[in-house]
Structure formats: structure tokens, C-alpha cells
Design an enzyme around this catalytic site. Structure first.
Site, PDB file in Angstrom:
ATOM      1  N   MET A   1      33.093  39.126 -56.963  1.00 23.07           N
ATOM      2  CA  MET A   1      31.999  38.810 -58.021  1.00 23.07           C
ATOM      3  C   MET A   1      31.592  39.530 -58.803  1.00 23.07           C
ATOM      4  O   MET A   1      30.326  39.600 -59.572  1.00 23.07           O
ATOM      5  CB  MET A   1      30.794  38.412 -57.085  1.00 23.07           C
TER       6      MET A   1
ATOM      7  N   LEU B   1      31.734  45.950 -59.654  1.00 21.64           N
ATOM      8  CA  LEU B   1      32.871  46.260 -58.814  1.00 21.64           C
ATOM      9  C   LEU B   1      32.421  48.025 -58.444  1.00 21.64           C
ATOM     10  O   LEU B   1      31.887  48.775 -59.057  1.00 21.64           O
ATOM     11  CB  LEU B   1      34.272  46.672 -59.557  1.00 21.64           C
TER      12      LEU B   1
ATOM     13  N   GLY C   1      35.034  49.922 -52.654  1.00 21.73           N
ATOM     14  CA  GLY C   1      35.206  48.880 -51.919  1.00 21.73           C
ATOM     15  C   GLY C   1      36.292  47.913 -52.506  1.00 21.73           C
ATOM     16  O   GLY C   1      37.466  47.430 -52.103  1.00 21.73           O
ATOM     17  N   HIS C   2      35.919  47.395 -53.770  1.00 19.97           N
ATOM     18  CA  HIS C   2      36.654  46.372 -54.311  1.00 19.97           C
ATOM     19  C   HIS C   2      37.996  47.207 -54.778  1.00 19.97           C
ATOM     20  O   HIS C   2      39.052  46.699 -54.666  1.00 19.97           O
ATOM     21  CB  HIS C   2      35.886  45.908 -55.551  1.00 19.97           C
TER      22      HIS C   2
ATOM     23  N   GLN D   1      28.255  29.148 -53.833  1.00 19.83           N
ATOM     24  CA  GLN D   1      27.951  29.790 -52.647  1.00 19.83           C
ATOM     25  C   GLN D   1      26.614  30.603 -52.406  1.00 19.83           C
ATOM     26  O   GLN D   1      26.351  31.130 -51.478  1.00 19.83           O
ATOM     27  CB  GLN D   1      28.965  30.772 -52.374  1.00 19.83           C
TER      28      GLN D   1
ATOM     29  N   GLY E   1      38.022  41.820 -48.052  1.00 20.45           N
ATOM     30  CA  GLY E   1      37.428  42.796 -47.336  1.00 20.45           C
ATOM     31  C   GLY E   1      37.256  42.197 -45.990  1.00 20.45           C
ATOM     32  O   GLY E   1      36.473  41.397 -45.692  1.00 20.45           O
TER      33      GLY E   1
ATOM     34  N   GLN F   1      33.922  35.722 -43.561  1.00 18.12           N
ATOM     35  CA  GLN F   1      34.709  35.047 -44.629  1.00 18.12           C
ATOM     36  C   GLN F   1      36.138  35.060 -44.474  1.00 18.12           C
ATOM     37  O   GLN F   1      36.933  34.328 -45.015  1.00 18.12           O
ATOM     38  CB  GLN F   1      34.190  35.516 -45.933  1.00 18.12           C
TER      39      GLN F   1
ATOM     40  N   SER G   1      28.538  48.103 -51.203  1.00 13.47           N
ATOM     41  CA  SER G   1      28.272  46.473 -51.595  1.00 13.47           C
ATOM     42  C   SER G   1      27.534  46.402 -53.060  1.00 13.47           C
ATOM     43  O   SER G   1      26.864  47.528 -53.137  1.00 13.47           O
ATOM     44  CB  SER G   1      27.234  45.986 -50.591  1.00 13.47           C
TER      45      SER G   1
END
Ligand code: AMP
Length: 285
Positions: free
Chosen positions: A30, A33, A36-37, A61, A147, A153, A185
């Protein structure tokens, strides 16, 4: 890096990539970034020749009253990071291209989505599986990377891909963390300085559980007592859930015997954070 904003053009690119025998990976995000991405992109290149990253803040969502309208965005920075990472295509569909007038089809995975975030965020996973199906149909990747940060998910996508014969390899990538343990995050951007300090309670709670388990504790209520002790000491934190589940079925466990995962969702101020960790009893790998 090519930027594509609609499913038709995305499919045409993917068809051409397949004709040239390229193995294609998809990393759905989403945006906004962080490292982690980017670790997902690196994992993608271990499994494929070309990487497509999608950025789409999926209205389907988000529930009423959630943060859809204020979700952080920085497309310039995202594009720069993805270009530097060697990504071939940034797939940036518009909401109108994804959900045109008359759209009414949804994909539902039933049991795996029942607990944890499925209970706190009704409809959330239906939004996720619907948009991921659309992304899979547009990109038709050989492999897709998700992830472990969002491990329910990940379990849901694995279930969907098996159940609906997508024939896509699903790769789970480990959680990238700040030095003090906070899981990276996009939503960390919402935290004030005090909340940022308070947010450390999540990874501390995971540590407490892992220590308890490492010392041989197998009783889930005992482990959760230690977890709640850590979380409830933090005044800015309010626990949404703290549960220990089977990582594939997401069913709550009473005792730790084989694979188990501690999952947390905690409100820190107005921001809801999630985190999780595997639990193993000492001597068992
Ligand atoms: P998001 O943009 O938050 O929807 O996340 C896109 C993908 O990145 C999902 O598969 C997430 O699980 C993954 N992701 C988000 N944060 C992290 C993290 N700290 N470590 C590893 N993967 C992550």
C-alpha cells in the site's frame, strides 16, 4: 522503471515477460515504503528475474472509521526507492480502474480469517483476498512475496492460492524491525514521540513470551499472562488481542506442542499496531 496504472496494460506487460521466459515476482503493497517492503523486493529477486511492485491503498480492506483517508502516501519517495532496488514495473492502479462502476465480485476465505484481525476488522480479509486476486490476474506472477508481519494475511493468501488453484508460489519474508524491536510499518508514521516509545511494548511482549516458552512453559494461558503483564504496564497501550494460534489454521491453542505463533494487536494512542512471533518450547525446533 515502468509505471502502469491499469490492469489491461499490466496484463500486456506480463504476457510479454512470459514470452521472453522471465520468471516474474509480485510484491503487493500500500506504499509509503520502508525497509520491510524493500526486504520483500530483495526476496522477490531471489525467486524471479523480474519484479513488479504494486502500490494500491485498497478501499475495500478498510472498515468504516479506519484510516483510509489519512493513510500515509509519498509516491515520489516510493518510486525512487523502487527504481534503486531494480524493480521493473511499479503497478499503480487507480481506484476507478480497480473498482469500476458495477463492480460486485468478492473473494472470501472463510475459516482462516475468522479469528484475530478477522474478528477486529470485519470484512478486512475479504477486501485483501479480492484485491490480491485482481493483482494476481493482472500480473499473473510466478511468485508473490508477502511479509510475515501480516501473518494471518499470509496464511489467508496461501489458503486462497491452494483452494483456487492459482499456481503461484507464495513466499513469506521475515519481519523487518527497528533497532529497538518495533516492527517497521507505514502506520508508525502516525505515532507521536511518546507513542513511539510506548510502541516498544509489542516487541517486549513477544520477547517475554519467547523467554517463557524458552524456559519450558507450554501452557498458553500462562504465557499470555506474561504477555498481558508487559502490555498492560504501558499506559498509552490498549490491547485489541493477544493470542497464540496454529500458524496455518489460525486456531487458538491451549498448549504449545508443535508450531505456534503469538499474535498481537495493540492500540497505541489512535494507532493500531500488529506484531507476531513464533513460539518454540526449549529443545524443540
Ligand atoms: P503494506 O504496505 O503495509 O500493506 O505491506 C505490504 C507488504 O509488506 C505485506 O506483505 C506486509 O506483510 C509486508 N510488510 C509490512 N511491514 C513489514 C515488515 N516490518 N517486515 C516485513 N514485511 C513487512
Amino acid at each position: 522503471m515502468r509505471v502502469i496504472d491499469n490492469p489491461g496494460e499490466m496484463r500486456a506487460w506480463a504476457d510479454a515477460a512470459r514470452c521472453s521466459s522471465k520468471r516474474v515476482a509480485l510484491v503487493p503493497t500500500m506504499g509509503y515504503l520502508h525497509a520491510g517492503h524493500l526486504s520483500l523486493v530483495r526476496a522477490a529477486f531471489e525467486h524471479a528475474d523480474a519484479c513488479v511492485v504494486s502500490i494500491f491503498v485498497n478501499p475495500l480492506q478498510f472498515g468504516a472509521g479506519e484510516d483510509l483517508d489519512r493513510y500515509p502516501r509519498d509516491l515520489d519517495n516510493d518510486s525512487r526507492l523502487l527504481r534503486e532496488a531494480g524493480v521493473e514495473v511499479l503497478y499503480l492502479p487507480t481506484a476507478a480502474a480497480m473498482y469500476p462502476e458495477g463492480f460486485q465480485t468478492e473473494v472470501t476465505v472463510t475459516r482462516v480469517t475468522r479469528e484475530l484481525c478477522g474478528r477486529s476488522r470485519p470484512g478486512h480479509f475479504r477486501g485483501v483476498t479480492t484485491v490480491v486476486t485482481k493483482l494476481f490476474n493482472a500480473v499473473r506472477p510466478d511468485v508473490a512475496v508477502f511479509g510475515e508481519k501480516d501473518f494471518q494475511q499470509l496464511a489467508t493468501i496461501r489458503r486462497m492460492v491452494d483452494d483456487l488453484d492459482f499456481g503461484i508460489e507464495i513466499v513469506g519474508a521475515p519481519i523487518a524491525r527497528e533497532e529497538d524491536g518495533l516492527a517497521l510499518s507505514s502506520r508508525n508514521a502516525y505515532l507521536s514521540a511518546d507513542e513511539r516509545r510506548a510502541a516498544r511494548c509489542l516487541s517486549r511482549a513477544l520477547d517475554a513470551a519467547q523467554n517463557s516458552c524458552g524456559a519450558g512453559e507450554r501452557r498458553v494461558p500462562e504465557i499470555l499472562r506474561a504477555v498481558r503483564g508487559v502490555l498492560e504496564r504501558e499506559q498509552l497501550a490498549r490491547v485489541d488481542y493477544a493470542e497464540i494460534v496454529d500458524p496455518a489454521t489460525i486456531r487458538p491453542l491451549d498448549r504449545i506442542s508443535g508450531e505456534a505463533r503469538l499474535a498481537l494487536a495493540v492500540h497505541v494512542g489512535r494507532t493500531r499496531l500488529i506484531d507476531n512471533a513464533p513460539l518454540r518450547v526449549s529443545g524443540e525446533e
